[in-house]
Enzyme design. Structure first.
Site, PDB file in Angstrom:
ATOM      1  N   GLU A 778       0.834  -1.256   0.041  1.00  0.00           N
ATOM      2  CA  GLU A 778       0.089   0.038  -0.068  1.00  0.00           C
ATOM      3  C   GLU A 778       0.823   1.270  -0.034  1.00  0.00           C
ATOM      4  OE1 GLU A 778      -2.967  -0.382   3.138  1.00  0.00           O
ATOM      5  OE2 GLU A 778      -3.013   1.791   2.987  1.00  0.00           O
ATOM      6  N   CYS A 812      -1.313   9.032   3.824  1.00  0.00           N
ATOM      7  CA  CYS A 812      -1.370   8.602   2.296  1.00  0.00           C
ATOM      8  C   CYS A 812      -2.276   9.124   1.561  1.00  0.00           C
ATOM      9  CB  CYS A 812      -1.394   7.265   2.148  1.00  0.00           C
ATOM     10  SG  CYS A 812      -0.580   6.211   3.509  1.00  0.00           S
TER      11      CYS A 812
END
Ligand SMILES: Cc1cc2nc3c(=O)[nH]c(=O)nc-3n(C[C@H](O)[C@H](O)[C@H](O)COP(=O)(O)OP(=O)(O)OC[C@H]3O[C@@H](n4cnc5c(N)ncnc54)[C@H](O)[C@@H]3O)c2cc1C
Length: 1020
Positions: A778, A812
């Site tokens: 990720e 993120c």
């Protein structure tokens, strides 16, 4: 510089048991309300309104025809909210086509209430025929037709809006008020009747301030209105210094209502100091002329997280009024009865008045933010709701508060705001029984029928709350009124609905219901059997106190040091974990899930300590810490449920005489490598997912945040994870991380971090001899938000500030690239500049801090270098001020760039890049896709079909429409991207656990030993 009083709870806890609060309310008013008498008073009013219903163009008539739950009602509301502010014809056409396309005004207007097929609705129905099918339509004829239609729809919406606004300017409103007074006097007769029984309280419309410029504009407009009201007030000499010399008290005159959130963009509990230093002087600037003119100035009631703060503000202002204007009796505030603490608020207001020897004017309302209060409590996982969850509980509370206000008549002049005939009847009865002075209040454009009757039959003084503003400013207000008129529970709505029996309409509310009307926030996921993680209301002193204590403790004890692993440690640990895998994998799913649930409960119980550690080691702000601990708790419970649901043995169909079973089990030793930006939530999510699938886990936390990881590992061990199934290996990525990834025993890697490191891991794994193992990666993204010209700038700016700058941009999911339509870009950019100025940057342990430091010196240097480059290559929009000397603070900053292609890389900090766009919005998405990342995308538009089209076209994992784009919730917004942003599957989603499993299908020929017994005995 004023030092605000230290925060101290004046009110009880907001989240008490509703039925107990109700019992106390009923007890407080025993014998005070004669409901049958109230019904006798109200029934003729109701009957008269039913016999002589509201005109066809009235809002309640329209909303009965097109309820907000219907496509037509929703279309009406959407258009009302957005259409008037759209600057460009192209988008206005697209919005109108989108909304009208979904509704069927023709069919609805042909119903039994043909009379209610109002002009507006007919215009809309007609309009629809001319509109293009979609916003790609370009034929000249159609376009000309469409523009006419949009103009007609705009006009219809303006007509709707006009019902609720008394005038576009204060002068226009005052002249309308004068006409209304005259008309009212003309309709009245008989002894004792006075025209002056009709009063007004003016309200200057607009959204809450987001910037200092907004706040100053509101201040000027309130001041202007007060001067106008004062000037018109008969019997008051301009500049009179002693209000007591005025001909009559403020009760008999028009007044003003103000919203504190309009006067200060940071009217929040967390900003107490600024509220006292910046907001109070502004309110005082309004109080002075209001007191000189001896008129009523009421502070409107807003959201419940400001309730305690509003009382502190009231107290402080009262102290000054007591000195400067001791005779003035016009100062006041609104109290909302839907608050579970409403009766306590009344008592506190009376105490404040007594202490300062003042008399307040107190407006009792039921409350206008109910839906918002419910949503906030659910989102934050609070212990309960701060408002009642049954409509009749709000009504009971209203009556109890009314009784208390009347009982404090020596220090309170009660003003009862309601359109509910039963409530009005009860209040009039209560007031007459005690002989108390009082007035009733209504909103302009609402409850006209009932008040027409009330004012004919009685000598009840009535004040009309009268919004003043241009069309653009009334949109948010209009939507609240549409919701209020359209809600099934609303009295006004039911009054217009003749299918509701009069007895039902006037049924006594004085019957408490034991069960809550809405499941508590903890039961948000009850349908799936999962308990929602418990949150903290940091605006509530009692809830915040344990966090503050834990932070103080860690500040004196320090953060524990964690020893770094050597290469030998890695090898030995991997061997131990390899061994431990067999035992752990052999446990049942039920056992493993139970351990996760125990861990969740333990973590929830230790929330303050974990928050303190997050503040100190990861430099997170308080709100972010609470959200992160909750996310970790949710991961544990969610993966426990998912494991039981998805990983248990499946029987597969096949021929008779054969059994087929699919088993899922752990792969071996999983290596989990997590980042510092969510050192608890991401760490926990990876580790417990791998464990519950049956793997043993080598967990490598980020170099910067090992102590949090270690605490969580200890917690997991205590909850029942065997020592040889989970080990923490702290150390640098290029030594410890690399050793883990190259170890032959590694059966899988779960990584969250940069795209660059993910690629290194991928290559390393590919180069390893032995089995090919899975990599779950990720990574980051150049996350964009696309804003078209139907979006509400205030909402956009809220979403931008949260998404780009919260957690110092170190998420993120954070917003990096804002693409704004050229039609609203100047305005939005100006607001972003203003909103940046209002951010508080500093020590994350302080409640007031919005943005803390970046994680370390390396990050600080990298982001600073990028900003230095942008200063020479892009146009600076603005930056937040930094007054604190706390280390590694980077002022949140925004730049404008010519095009999307000018953004080359993800910058992991509080830096926002803004680009304008025009023309085809689909091209904007195409350019965003071309960047290659695909993590999060924000879309701000009121054109539903456009939002769906853009979401479909985007190669992006998480799309957020009309909200911020951070804070994905486990099991609600499974999180993770595609392209350069990661491999999937999504964390917190239903497909995650499978990737941690090996699969085995076992086929048994059950007919092998002598034939198919089941078939032969008929048991097939
Ligand atoms: C003059 C005036 C000034 C106002 N100023 C303010 C203000 O400063 N701040 C503010 O917030 N509002 C203010 N309002 C708005 C006011 O809150 C609403 O107009 C009012 O709630 C409508 O009440 P009602 O008695 O007319 O209607 P009713 O239909 O009898 O009551 C509606 C009330 O019930 C509540 N309700 C609906 N469903 C439930 C449920 N399931 N559980 C619990 N409660 C429920 C609604 O939220 C609403 O408060 C003002 C209104 C007036 C008339």
């Amino acid at each position: 510089m004023v030092t605000p009083p230290p925060p101290a709870a004046r009110l009880p806890h907001p989240y008490r048991d509703e039925s107990q609060v109700l019992a106390a309310l009923l007890q407080s008013m025993s014998g005070a309300v004669d409901w049958p008498a109230a019904v006798r008073t109200a029934r003729p009013w109701v009957q008269a309104v039913r016999d002589n219903p509201a005109p066809f163009w009235a809002m309640e008539s329209l909303l009965r025809e097109y309820p907000i739950s219907s496509a037509e009602g929703l279309a009406l509301m959407r258009l009302a909210e957005a259409l008037l502010r759209v600057p460009d014809a192209e988008t206005a056409i697209a919005l109108t086509a989108d909304q009208l396309g979904k509704a069927d005004f023709d069919a609805a207007s042909g119903g039994p209430h043909k009379m209610l097929a109002s002009i507006s609705a007919s215009a809309i129905a007609l309009s629809k025929k001319f509109l293009p099918e979609n916003d790609g339509e370009s034929s000249l004829f159609k376009r000309l037709g469409a523009q006419t239609v949009v103009a007609a729809t705009v006009r219809a919406i303006q007509l709707l809006g006009r019902q609720f606004v008394l005038g576009r300017s204060i002068n226009e409103a005052m002249s309308e008020a004068a006409s209304a007074r005259k008309e009212h006097a003309g309709t009245r007769s008989g002894p004792g009747v006075q025209a002056s029984n009709l009063r007004f309280s003016y309200d200057m419309l607009g959204e809450g301030a987001r910037t200092e410029a907004d706040a100053r504009r509101y201040l000027a407009s309130y001041l202007n209105a007060i001067h106008a009201i004062a000037g018109a007030r008969s019997g008051v000499r301009s500049g009179a210094s002693n209000p007591s010399k005025s001909a009559s008290g403020p009760e008999a005159a028009d007044g003003i209502s103000i919203k504190l959130s309009a006067l200060f963009s940071r009217y929040e509990d967390s900003q107490r100091e600024r509220v006292f230093n910046e907001l109070l002087p502004r309110v005082w600037a309004l109080i002075e002329p209001a007191a000189h003119a001896n008129i009523n100035l009421t502070i409107d009631a807003e959201e419940s997280d400001r309730l305690e703060l509003s009382l502190d503000v009231l107290d402080a202002l009262a102290g000054r009024i007591a000195v400067a204007f001791p005779q003035w009796q016009g100062f006041g505030l609104a109290v909302q009865s839907y608050q579970t603490r409403a009766l306590d608020v009344v008592a506190e207001v009376a105490r404040i008045a007594r202490r300062h020897h003042l008399r307040f004017m107190v407006r009792l309302v039921k409350g206008a933010y109910w839906d918002g209060e419910i949503k906030r409590a659910q989102e934050l996982g609070l212990a309960g709701y701060p408002v009642f969850t049954h409509k009749h509980h709000t009504d009971i509370s209203y009556l109890a508060c009314a009784r208390a206000l009347i009982a404090n008549a020596d220090v309170i002049y009660p003003q009862f705001a309601t359109h509910n005939a039963g409530t009005v009847g009860a209040i009039v009865g209560m007031a007459r029984a005690t002989g108390a002075a009082y007035e009733m209040q209504k909103l302009h454009g609402m409850g006209d029928g009932i008040y027409r009757e009330v004012m004919v039959d009685s000598d009840v003084p009535v004040r009309v709350y009268a919004p003043v503003g241009e069309h653009r400013d009334l949109l948010a207000y209009l939507v609240r009124r549409l919701l209020e008129n359209g809600a099934n529970s609303s009295f006004v709505h039911q009054l217009a609905d003749t299918s509701v029996d009069v007895n039902a309409l006037l049924a006594s509310p004085l019957v408490p219901t034991a069960a809550p009307g809405i499941a508590p926030p903890s039961a948000l996921f009850a349908a799936t059997g999962r308990v929602n993680s418990h949150g903290v209301d940091i605006a509530c002193l009692a809830e915040r106190a344990p966090l503050s204590a834990a932070i103080e403790a860690i500040a004196s004890n320090g953060v524990r040091q964690v020893a770094e692993a050597t290469a030998a440690d890695v090898a030995a640990t991997m061997a131990r974990l390899q061994h431990g895998f067999n035992g752990w994998n052999a446990t049942t799913l039920v056992t493993r899930a139970a351990v996760l649930r125990r861990a969740a409960d333990a973590l929830e119980a230790q929330l303050p300590e974990f928050c303190a550690l997050l503040v100190k080691e990861a430099h997170k702000t308080l709100g972010d810490c609470v959200a992160e601990v909750r996310e970790a708790v949710d991961f544990c419970r969610y993966y426990a449920d998912q494991a039981e649901e998805r990983l248990s043995t499946q029987q597969l169909p096949g021929p008779t005489g054969e059994s087929n079973e699919l088993h899922l089990h752990g792969r071996g030793v999983f290596v989990c490598i997590s980042p510092w930006n969510f050192p608890l939530a991401i760490f926990a999510g990876q580790v417990v997912a791998a464990l519950v699938a049956g793997n043993s886990v080598a967990a490598k936390p980020a170099e910067q945040t090992p102590a949090i990881a270690q605490r969580f590992v200890e917690l997991l061990h205590a909850a029942g994870i065997p020592a040889d199934a989970l080990a923490l290996l702290h150390g640098p990525g290029d030594t410890v991380g690399a050793a883990l990834v190259t170890d032959a025993r590694t059966a899988g890697v779960c990584f969250t971090g940069s795209t660059q490191v993910a690629k290194i891991i991928n290559r390393t794994l590919a180069a390893n001899d032995g089995a090919i193992v899975p990599l779950i990666a990720e990574t980051g993204g150049i996350n964009a938000m696309v804003v078209d010209s139907t979006a509400l700038p205030e909402q956009v700016v809220d979403a931008v500030v949260q998404s780009a700058f919260r957690s110092a941009g170190q998420r993120c999911s954070a917003l990096r690239l804002l693409c704004v339509h050229e039609g609203i870009a100047d305005h939005v950019i100006e607001m972003i500049r203003g909103a940046l100025q209002e951010l508080s940057v500093g020590d994350p342990a302080l409640l007031a801090t919005d943005v803390g430091p970046v994680i370390d010196a390396e990050a600080f240097d990298g982001i600073s270098a990028h900003i230095a480059r942008l200063r020479t290559q892009a146009r600076l929009i603005g930056a937040a001020p930094v007054a604190s000397a706390f280390p590694r603070l980077i002022a949140p900053i925004a730049f404008e760039l010519p095009s999307i292609g000018d953004i080359k890389q993800e910058i992991f900090g509080p830096v926002l890049h803004v680009v304008r766009w025009g023309g085809d919005v689909d091209q904007v998405i195409a350019q965003i896709n071309a960047l290659g990342y695909g993590l999060t995308l924000g879309i701000q538009t009121r054109i539903d079909s456009r939002a769906m089209r853009l979401a479909n076209a985007a190669r992006i994992g998480n799309v957020y429409v009309n909200r911020n784009m951070i804070g994905a919730v486990v099991g609600v917004q499974p999180f993770g991207g595609e392209g350069l942003s990661g491999t999937g599957p999504k964390a917190g989603g239903p497909h995650y656990l499978y990737r941690f499993c090996a699969e085995q299908c076992v086929t048994i020929n059950t007919a092998a030993a002598g034939g198919n017994a089941a078939l032969l005995t008929g048991a097939h």
